[in-house]
Design a protein around this motif. Structure first.
Motif, short mmCIF file in Angstrom:
data_model
loop_
_atom_site.label_atom_id
_atom_site.label_comp_id
_atom_site.label_asym_id
_atom_site.label_seq_id
_atom_site.Cartn_x
_atom_site.Cartn_y
_atom_site.Cartn_z
N HIS B 503 -76.55 82.32 13.63
CA HIS B 503 -75.34 82.97 12.82
C HIS B 503 -75.69 84.42 12.96
O HIS B 503 -74.62 85.41 12.77
CB HIS B 503 -75.13 82.34 11.45
N GLY B 504 -76.98 84.67 12.89
CA GLY B 504 -77.34 86.20 13.14
C GLY B 504 -76.73 86.60 14.23
O GLY B 504 -76.34 87.74 14.54
N THR B 506 -74.41 85.61 16.04
CA THR B 506 -73.09 85.75 16.08
C THR B 506 -72.39 86.78 15.44
O THR B 506 -71.80 87.62 15.97
CB THR B 506 -72.35 84.42 15.29
N MET B 507 -73.17 87.15 14.35
CA MET B 507 -72.99 88.65 13.52
C MET B 507 -73.00 89.74 14.75
O MET B 507 -72.20 90.53 14.70
CB MET B 507 -73.71 88.77 12.58
N VAL B 508 -74.23 89.76 15.40
CA VAL B 508 -74.38 90.77 16.28
C VAL B 508 -73.36 90.65 17.27
O VAL B 508 -72.79 91.85 17.62
CB VAL B 508 -75.66 90.56 17.08
N ARG B 509 -72.71 89.63 17.96
CA ARG B 509 -71.74 89.39 18.77
C ARG B 509 -70.60 89.93 18.34
O ARG B 509 -69.93 91.08 18.81
CB ARG B 509 -71.60 88.10 19.34
N ASP B 510 -70.19 89.63 16.81
CA ASP B 510 -68.91 90.15 16.40
C ASP B 510 -68.76 91.45 16.18
O ASP B 510 -67.72 92.16 16.28
CB ASP B 510 -68.38 89.29 15.16
N SER B 511 -70.10 92.24 15.69
CA SER B 511 -70.06 93.41 15.36
C SER B 511 -70.07 94.18 16.44
O SER B 511 -69.38 95.33 16.40
CB SER B 511 -71.39 93.65 14.76
N PHE B 512 -70.78 93.97 17.57
CA PHE B 512 -70.85 95.04 18.67
C PHE B 512 -70.23 94.76 19.98
O PHE B 512 -69.67 95.65 20.55
CB PHE B 512 -72.54 94.98 19.10
N ASP B 708 -61.64 92.57 16.43
CA ASP B 708 -62.59 92.89 15.44
C ASP B 708 -62.54 92.15 14.38
O ASP B 708 -61.57 92.29 13.51
CB ASP B 708 -62.31 94.40 15.33
N TRP B 709 -63.50 91.57 13.93
CA TRP B 709 -63.49 90.72 12.65
C TRP B 709 -63.57 91.62 11.52
O TRP B 709 -63.47 90.95 10.23
CB TRP B 709 -64.80 89.82 12.84
N SER B 710 -63.87 92.85 11.50
CA SER B 710 -63.81 93.62 10.40
C SER B 710 -62.45 94.43 10.03
O SER B 710 -62.45 95.10 9.23
CB SER B 710 -64.90 94.63 10.39
#
Lengths: 538, 873
Positions: B503-504, B506-512, B708-710
């Protein structure tokens, strides 16, 4: 074996390692300077500028943190024991983690909070929180520890009430009250410990032997309880479900960075805790209760964020359990991994609607009746498969016998339970039976190799940091392990359908957990007090 | 033994009592808007129950019932005025046009020795309000509090504020639990198809939140009144009697019970029709509430708790400030003759002011548009018919299609048409592998046909198709399996330990690198799409059985019949071009609970590609073409290609290219390139678009926001919608309508029997009006009609959203969709300007015979303007 434990003594080197210290200090200074900068510019500049400033400084801090960590691992020299900052493997692992979470959460927030009218202030508070956590992790002096503890609590309260809506302010008051209690207990605990050890430096508490007295025990207990308020362990968990009034990124950073403070402190003063085996046993019990309570409560929640909140309570309980068993390295590992997991799910909490389609498909397809015989065979096959794979792979890293020797029976029980129950839940959906065997096998393998890795890492890299094993000698933990096994066996039978439970008990339990998330003191007004009047006149 | 005569009398009274309750409930429910679950958020007029009244009356009459705060939107208009979105002249014009009753504005106020007409007072009030900054005047406040700030007269109040807040919270808890759509693992213990009331009765005795005394009274009341044995309506009757509510107050009480949870009430209204097997959701809700009320009154529970503090009503204080501008004569006159002021304030209310300012904004925004449209019309009449186009493209009427159509027409010789996005097919459809059908038609219609997507052997690359679809199904199961593991009592600990690191990552993937992954995935999908195909089998709805795999399809005659009724409505120019491209639209966004609000509203808040695919499949079938030969002349060479316009990235993907024969590939390729060129140009325009309202940091690259998930605002959707234009494309071809207009194609010369215009006005136009009114009210009152800021949203029960810790189900559109980052409204709140190119009498006849349209036009919910070709031409 009697109650023996192994403690690796720290070699106190008086030679400060320049670069390592420098990187760490620079990282912390960057955070503080950027917070100061934001304080100055927040009302007066565009959101774009706030964003650029914040992003640049968090990247710089993160890179410095990475540099710090690298230089530590390359040299592996501990800092002098009388310095203000404690630099050990614990810090080398946690500092980049905290800064990394900061970078990720902030990056998410730049777009997510784009319509917020207090944009600059938000990032200021986040930075202060990060700075507080960093200081807390690296503090070696009791005063620094206290200041950072109180600061991070206070900044979090400000973040919870960021939207200035009346329900948010109410929730923040509840959090504040809990934190105040925790602060008092912590301060008194630290004061007592300082007195007992005759020094305010944490690293010296390892080498000095304390004056055994009731005060020592009382301060340790006070410290432990104070820590538990922030880590949301029962009965101090009530403030956490009320923090959903905060923006999502605040929840993410809270659950990923802030509630872990307890385990971090336990790891920092692990030798102190070890001197009181009954305190450790108490931690085991409290952790176990929180773990089971949190996990059970999370199953009944109807909204995403509450589900995640109770999951955190459960995971924190598990982490405290691991601390209580002496496996501090496992607790830190769990903390990091859990933080990544939780932050991701909070930030992605809007995507449950996208996944609804999958849920509907599988729910409509599954046949609720289950075949008990096929369960047992598939579970058995899964457990055997996973043990076999892990065994052979684990030999590469560490002789499994060695790590099993150190593995506490309670932890072992929890591990096996995880695999068994995972297979159980999967089997319930029709059409994935082969799937479930494969999956639970893979899962078990991942689990066991994960533990082997942690142990291997601890073995090779944590020499400079206190590492202790609590052998599986303690009747107490063995007793608890037996109780947990019996309890979970009972639950297994209920879930499989072989043991009927009266509806009244089921209903009562269900409501107990459902109502656990409600904690209002006064009836709240539902209407959010957003109005154009407010928006324009401020 | 009672005599028969008495019994008969009792019977009659009982019956009429129940009828009156039923009628009251129906009447009250009528004013609450339906709330759809989040996966199909449909836009509807929040004041739909008041459409039979004029717009202004609706605003006023809805206030005591719906408890909105539309008056607060005056400050929004102040902001717009400051940004020059309308001028003082517009306001003057609006006051002139305002439908005050005769002579109202000529009444006067006498202050000192002078007299002010109401009109002058109103003008002064608005002028000061809009132009000047006024600070609080403490002296005035003190004067006014005694005289004016009395609470509104309430007919009947059963519970104190704190008590009813407590009941609200309990109901929210029970409703979220009962209607849980898949969020909780351990669901409310009940057997399936138990009604809400029964489920609640089963569980309430164990509820620790209800104190012992309350439980005793609940049980006592239930037994005494025999509630568990009665029908829902009878229960309500008994409870209302127990509370001694007089008949003429039934409506008031029922409304009181509903108005504090309008979101949930709206959702129950939706469920009453969607899931009748759960009993009557609203009756049960009211029963539970009234039962709590009875028990609380008897037990005196929470009697003395402090209610939440209410704000002092400063309305009249402020108004007098605006009129008087600090002039002491006014204050004096107020102190000594308050009645005339009361008369003024009650005649010219703040809601009137809001309506005036809405009109002023409309005048400013819509007059130039109307002028441009009129000019364009006269000049379009002299344009000659163009040559045969390369292709004809039918788009949805959505406002986002308009810029794309304009750019496409400039890039290539492609004729575009506008038609409702469901393309005439009132269907419910299942995607491949799904078990749940989604209704793919406007909310005004109910589906007549069920469609299922499958892979048939006569499709190109059936093996590949099946493999890909199966892989997607396995992916779904895989995701679900992991979801189940982490939602388990013990397995969750192991899950976190073992798989938390992923999941970490995944977060990197989704953020960058979210957009790289997203685009790679799409590239793969596009490459595969062109080689695969699915087929759709259709059955009439009443024959549909969810367990049986559908393999029986409609006959060619039936299909031809349906098609023959749809194609003429599209207004396509015959002979048809070699390619007719039917384009639905859908949005693309990540981590967004409100995604369906950006999808096609005509398809029930789902993507439009499905309907387009079904229609094109029918039109491409040889059997259907042969049956159509008598009614429509479709050339053999014509292909019908289905497409979907991604309104976030502006890409258009083609869904059934495999039907194109190899010899026509090169021609098709050039058309495809035109579409791609248009996409690029549109995207470029969006990025470089200067917009006066935008704050600099608002600008987002449209392309990236899709991944962009954000990003809470991946696209603006239908914000800034302004007009609905029904007519030929030639008319609007030369205009840049900035993506603010719904465009529906209509050829008045080919509609002798008025059926086409009638259909357009009664369906798409009404839906467009509702979308517009949804945006209007959501902007004006975010608190009541909107859902607030997205960053404090919490998805509940997979069907709705809480705001913060726990609240009512949020209705309407979120803040981010309507407002820019600096707090100014991006959507300019105005009513829909409907322009129709048709003879005036025709339009009038249609208005007269269609009640839903008549209501909207005559009551001022839309601004209708007819361009009569016979008068101009």
């Amino acid at each position: 074996m009697a109650d023996t434990y192994i403690v690796d003594k720290i070699e106190c080197s008086m030679e400060p390692v320049f670069m390592t210290d420098l990187f760490l200090l620079l990282a912390m200074t960057t955070m503080l300077l950027s917070a100061l900068g934001l304080l100055i510019i927040k009302g007066r500049c565009s959101k774009g500028l706030c964003r650029t400033w914040s992003e640049a400084s968090s990247w710089i801090a993160f890179l410095l943190g990475i540099a710090f960590s690298f230089s530590y691992f390359l040299k592996t020299h501990p800092s002098s024991s009388a310095s203000y900052l404690q630099i050990t493997t614990l810090q080398a692992v946690l500092v980049p983690y905290i800064l990394f979470m900061g970078v990720l959460v902030k990056r998410f927030s730049y777009n997510y909070l784009q319509t917020d009218s207090h944009y600059g202030e938000f990032f200021l508070k986040i930075k202060l929180l990060m700075a507080g956590l960093l200081l807390f992790v690296t503090a070696n002096h009791v005063a620094l520890l206290s200041v950072s503890w109180i600061l991070s609590g206070w900044v979090l309260v400000l973040l919870i009430r960021h939207t200035q809506i009346s329900s948010a302010i109410q929730s923040s008051k509840m959090a504040l009250n809990t934190f105040l209690l925790g602060d008092l207990l912590l301060l008194s605990g630290l004061a007592g410990l300082t007195y007992s050890y005759h020094t305010p430096y944490l690293s010296l508490w390892i080498s000095n032997s304390p004056v055994e007295s009731p005060m020592l025990i009382a301060s340790i207990i006070a410290l432990v309880i104070g820590v538990m308020t922030k880590t949301a362990i029962l009965p101090f968990h009530r403030w956490l479900p009320n923090t959903l009034t905060a923006p999502t990124p605040v929840s993410a950073i809270m659950h990923a960075g802030f509630v872990n403070a307890g385990a971090i402190l336990f790891a920092k003063i692990s030798t102190v805790l070890i001197t009181q085996p009954w305190v450790m046993n108490g931690l085991v019990i409290l952790g176990l209760i929180s773990a089971v309570f949190g996990s059970a409560a999370m199953l009944v929640q109807n909204d995403v964020k509450r589900y995640l909140t109770f999951s955190t309570i459960g995971q924190m309980g598990f982490m405290i359990l691991e601390c209580g068993l002496g496996a501090f390295h496992l607790a830190i590992g769990h903390l990091i991994v859990h933080g990544l997991f939780k932050a991701r799910f909070f930030l992605a909490s809007g995507s449950v609607i996208e996944h609804r389609r999958y849920i509907r498909n599988v729910t409509l397809a599954q046949n609720e009746t289950c075949n008990a015989v096929s369960y047992r065979w598939s579970l058995l096959a899964g457990v055997i498969a996973s043990t076999g794979i892990a065994f052979s792979l684990g030999q590469c890293f560490l002789p499994l016998s060695h790590s099993l020797e150190h593995l506490n029976p309670l932890l072992g029980v929890m591990l096996v339970l995880s695999v068994v129950f995972s297979g159980l839940t999967l089997q319930k959906s029709k059409g994935v039976s082969l799937f479930s065997i494969v999956l639970s096998g893979l899962f078990g393998f991942a689990l066991l190799s994960g533990y082997t890795l942690y142990e291997g890492f601890a073995e090779h890299y944590l020499q400079a940091w206190n590492r202790m094993y609590l052998f599986n000698n303690s009747l107490f933990t063995t007793g608890v392990a037996i109780i947990v096994s019996v309890f979970s066996g009972f639950i297994f039978l209920v879930m499989v359908g072989l043991l009927p439970v009266p509806q009244a008990i089921v209903q009562r339990l269900y409501l107990f957990f459902l109502n656990a998330s409600d904690d209002h003191v006064t009836p709240t007004n539902f209407m959010t007090t957003f109005s154009h009047r407010q928006a324009i006149q401020t | 033994m009672p005599s028969t005569a008495t019994k008969q009398v009792d019977f009659v009274t009982q019956d009429s009592n129940m009828d009156s309750i039923k009628n009251s409930i129906d009447k009250v429910l009528n004013i609450y808007g339906k709330v759809w679950p989040l996966h199909t958020v449909n836009a509807c007029n929040p004041l739909v129950g008041f459409e039979d009244r004029s717009f202004v009356e609706a605003l006023k009459q809805s206030k005591p019932l719906l408890r909105h705060h539309l008056e607060d939107s005056l400050f929004l208009f102040k902001d717009l005025y400051r940004r020059q979105q309308f001028s003082w002249n517009n306001v003057v014009e609006a006051i002139d046009q305002y439908p005050f009753k005769n002579g109202v504005l000529d009444q006067s106020l006498s202050i000192a020795t002078k007299t002010f007409t109401y009109q002058a007072a109103l003008s002064q009030e608005l002028k000061t309000f809009l132009t000047e900054e006024m600070s609080e005047n403490i002296i005035l406040e003190g004067v006014f509090k005694q005289t004016f700030d009395k609470e509104a007269i309430i007919p009947l109040k059963l519970l104190s504020t704190s008590q009813s807040c407590w009941v609200d919270e309990q109901l929210v808890k029970w409703l979220a639990t009962y209607w849980d759509n898949g969020q909780a693992v351990w669901k409310m213990p009940r057997s399936s198809n138990t009604s809400f009331y029964d489920a609640w009765q089963n569980i309430i005795q164990y509820d620790s939140q209800a104190p012992k005394e309350l439980q005793i009274f609940l049980k006592k009341t239930t037994i005494t009144l025999g509630l568990n044995l009665l029908q829902p309506l009878n229960r309500l009757e008994k409870l209302l009697q127990a509370l001694s509510v007089p008949h003429n107050n039934y409506e008031w009480i029922i409304n009181e019970e509903c108005q504090s949870l309008p979101g949930w009430v709206g959702y129950l209204k939706y469920q009453q029709e969607a899931s009748p097997e759960y009993g009557n959701a609203i009756y049960d809700y009211l029963t539970v509430r009234l039962l709590y009320t009875v028990a609380i009154k008897q037990s005196g529970f929470y009697q003395n708790a402090n209610p939440p503090s209410t704000e002092i009503n400063k309305t009249f204080t402020q108004r007098l400030q605006w009129i008087s501008q600090g002039n002491p004569d006014f204050v004096y006159s107020f102190q000594h003759s308050p009645q005339q002021w009361q008369g003024y304030f009650n005649t010219v209310t703040l809601l009137d002011c809001v309506a005036i300012l809405i009109r002023a904004l409309e005048v400013h925004q819509q007059t130039p548009l109307l002028q441009a449209l009129t000019n364009a019309y006269t000049s379009s009449l002299s344009v000659e018919a163009s040559l045969l186009p390369k292709a004809q493209a039918v788009f949805c009427i959505d406002v986002r299609s308009e810029p794309y159509r304009r750019i496409l027409e400039s890039v290539a010789a492609i004729e575009t048409y506008g038609f409702a996005g469901f393309f005439g097919l009132a269907i419910e459809g299942k995607h491949y592998g799904d078990l749940e059908s989604l209704p793919l038609c406007p909310i005004l219609l109910s589906p007549s046909y069920s469609v299922q997507e499958s892979v048939a052997s006569n499709m190109p690359s059936p093996l590949l198709s099946r493999a890909v679809r199966k892989a997607s199904l396995y992916r779904q199961q895989w995701i679900y399996a992991f979801k189940k593991i982490r939602r388990d009592l013990f397995a969750t600990f192991g899950y976190v330990e073992a798989l938390g690191v992923i999941h970490g990552l995944t977060m990197v993937r989704d953020s960058f690198v979210g957009s790289w992954f997203g685009k790679a995935y799409e590239a793969i999908k596009a490459a595969l799409q062109s080689k695969m195909g699915t087929t759709y089998t259709t059955q009439p709805c009443n024959q549909h059985s969810s367990d049986v795999q559908l393999s029986i399809d409609l006959t060619s005659e039936e299909k031809a019949g349906l098609v023959a009724s749809i194609i003429p409505l599209m207004g396509l120019r015959f002979p048809l071009a070699p390619f007719v491209i039917i384009t639905g639209h859908a949005a693309q966004t990540k981590n967004n609970p409100y995604k369906s609000s950006l999808d096609c509203g005509a398809c029930g808040a789902n993507g439009g590609g499905y309907n387009a695919s079904v229609l094109c499949q029918w039109l491409n079938e040889a059997d259907v073409r042969s049956k159509l030969k008598e009614s429509l002349e479709i050339p053999d060479r014509t292909y019908f290609i289905a497409a979907e316009h991604n309104t976030t990235t502006q890409d258009v993907i083609f869904l059934n290219e495999s039907v194109i024969r190899p010899q026509d590939h090169s021609v098709w390729q050039s058309i495809k390139e035109s579409f791609q060129e248009a996409s690029r140009l549109y995207q470029h325009q969006l990025i470089s678009k200067p917009n006066v309202l935008h704050h600099q940091s608002h600008h987002h690259g449209g392309n990236m926001s899709a991944y962009d998930w954000s990003q809470t605002r991946p696209e603006w959707g239908l914000s800034q919608n302004q007009a609905f234009i029904i007519g030929q494309r030639d008319w609007t071809k030369t205009l840049n309508l900035e993506g603010r207009c719904f465009l529906h194609s209509y050829d008045w010369t080919k509609d002798e029997d008025e059926s086409i215009l009638s259909l357009i006005m009664s369906a798409p136009m009404v839906v467009g009006a509702w979308i517009n009114l949804q945006y209007l009210f959501s902007t004006l009152d975010q608190q009541r009609f909107g859902s607030g800021k997205k960053y404090t949203h919490n998805v509940v029960s997979l069907l709705g959203v809480y705001q913060g810790n726990r609240s009512d189900l949020q209705v309407g559109l979120p803040y981010e969709s309507l407002f820019s980052n600096d707090g100014t409204p991006y959507h300019l709140p105005q009513r829909l300007l409907v322009c129709i190119e048709a003879p005036k009498e025709r339009v009038q006849r249609i208005i007269d015979k269609t009640p839903s349209v008549k209501r909207l036009v005559e009551n001022g919910w839309i601004n209708l303007h007819v361009l009569d070709p016979m008068a101009i031409g």
